[in-house]
Design an enzyme around this catalytic site. Structure first.
Site, PDB file in Angstrom:
ATOM      1  CB  SER A 181      -0.807   0.142   1.283  1.00  0.00           C
ATOM      2  OG  SER A 181      -1.651   1.297   1.478  1.00  0.00           O
ATOM      3  CE1 TYR A 198      -3.861  -1.516   5.072  1.00  0.00           C
ATOM      4  CE2 TYR A 198      -3.323   0.476   4.765  1.00  0.00           C
ATOM      5  CZ  TYR A 198      -3.798  -0.911   4.089  1.00  0.00           C
ATOM      6  OH  TYR A 198      -3.923  -0.951   2.784  1.00  0.00           O
TER       7      TYR A 198
END
Length: 265
Positions: free
Chosen positions: A142, A155
């Site tokens: 990501s 995250y």
């Protein structure tokens, strides 16, 4: 059939990028091993893939379960040798406006799925592919793995971990005939981002994301990042004075829903 992998395994294939990739790869002459936890949704994706001419088998599996993943990946490989394994399954978690710290249970659930889940997918594939000296492994990271964001600490940490894991594996496995690609998507229209309250610069559809990813995997790109302007912006932010970047990021109003996932399946 188009050039590229014939037997492809995708985790998290029941929705989002995983589902879009399965449908993108689905065509006559291809065999798909689709992994996920939701049996009904996964079977629906498999049915759509079969309707497009592909063979598709499903495995109901939780990526946190190392023994089950090893067993199911071995079974998928025994059915037909895997050419490409895409470690895609993942969850997001973060902070709402005014919240100071993430729930420790949500943090550990995120790390268990996003990091250990990748290990549990990739390790059995390494064993099979290096034994026959061919294959390709793709890890979905990501943009959040490029620079820490104040509203999603766990995250970001999980994605930074798998970025370095993929980078390390690429060099380690190349002499054994196995190619490794790191996928670095920005905002993609999925059920996960639908719940995110934030400015989503450069957001693309899941179909467009799958197209970009497949094109990059076909040419065995080391890194597949999109959109590029977000990728280079995040790279720049990582080089600027940390406190300056932190101050700018705090100006944006962002709310990231807390995951309900926990460490154990």
């Amino acid at each position: 059939m188009k050039r590229g992998a014939r037997r492809i395994l995708v985790t998290g294939a029941s929705s989002g990028i995983g589902r879009a990739l399965a449908l993108r790869y689905a065509q006559e002459g291809r065999s798909l091993a689709l992994f996920g936890r939701d049996a009904a949704r996964l079977e629906a994706v498999a049915a759509d893939c079969r309707a497009k001419g592909a063979e598709a088998d499903v495995s109901i599996a939780d990526v946190r379960d190392r023994a089950a993943m090893a067993e199911r990946i071995a079974a998928a490989d025994a059915r037909e040798p895997l050419d490409l394994v895409i470690a895609n399954a993942g969850v997001s978690t973060g902070l709402s406006r005014g919240q100071i710290a993430e729930d420790p249970e949500a943090v550990r659930g995120t790390l268990s799925i996003n990091v250990l889940g990748v290990f549990n997918t990739v390790e059995p594939a390494i064993e099979a592919m290096t034994a026959r000296r061919r294959g390709q492994i793709a890890v979905v990271g990501s943009m959040a793995g490029l620079r820490g964001l104040p509203y999603s600490p766990a995250y970001c940490a999980s994605k930074a971990a798998v970025h370095l894991y993929a980078d390390s594996l690429r060099g380690a496995l190349a002499p054994h005939g196995v190619h490794v690609s790191l996928i670095v998507p920005g905002f993609v229209a999925t059920p996960m981002t639908d719940k995110l309250k934030a400015w989503q610069a450069g957001k693309v559809s899941d179909e467009k994301a799958a197209e970009i990813i497949m094109r990059g995997l076909d040419r065995r790109a080391a890194v597949i990042a999109f959109p590029l302007f977000v990728y280079y912006a995040m790279k720049l932010f990582a080089m600027l004075p940390p406190r300056t970047v932190d101050s700018v990021m705090r100006l944006f109003e962002v709310s990231v829903p807390q995951t309900h996932e926990r460490e154990k399946p």
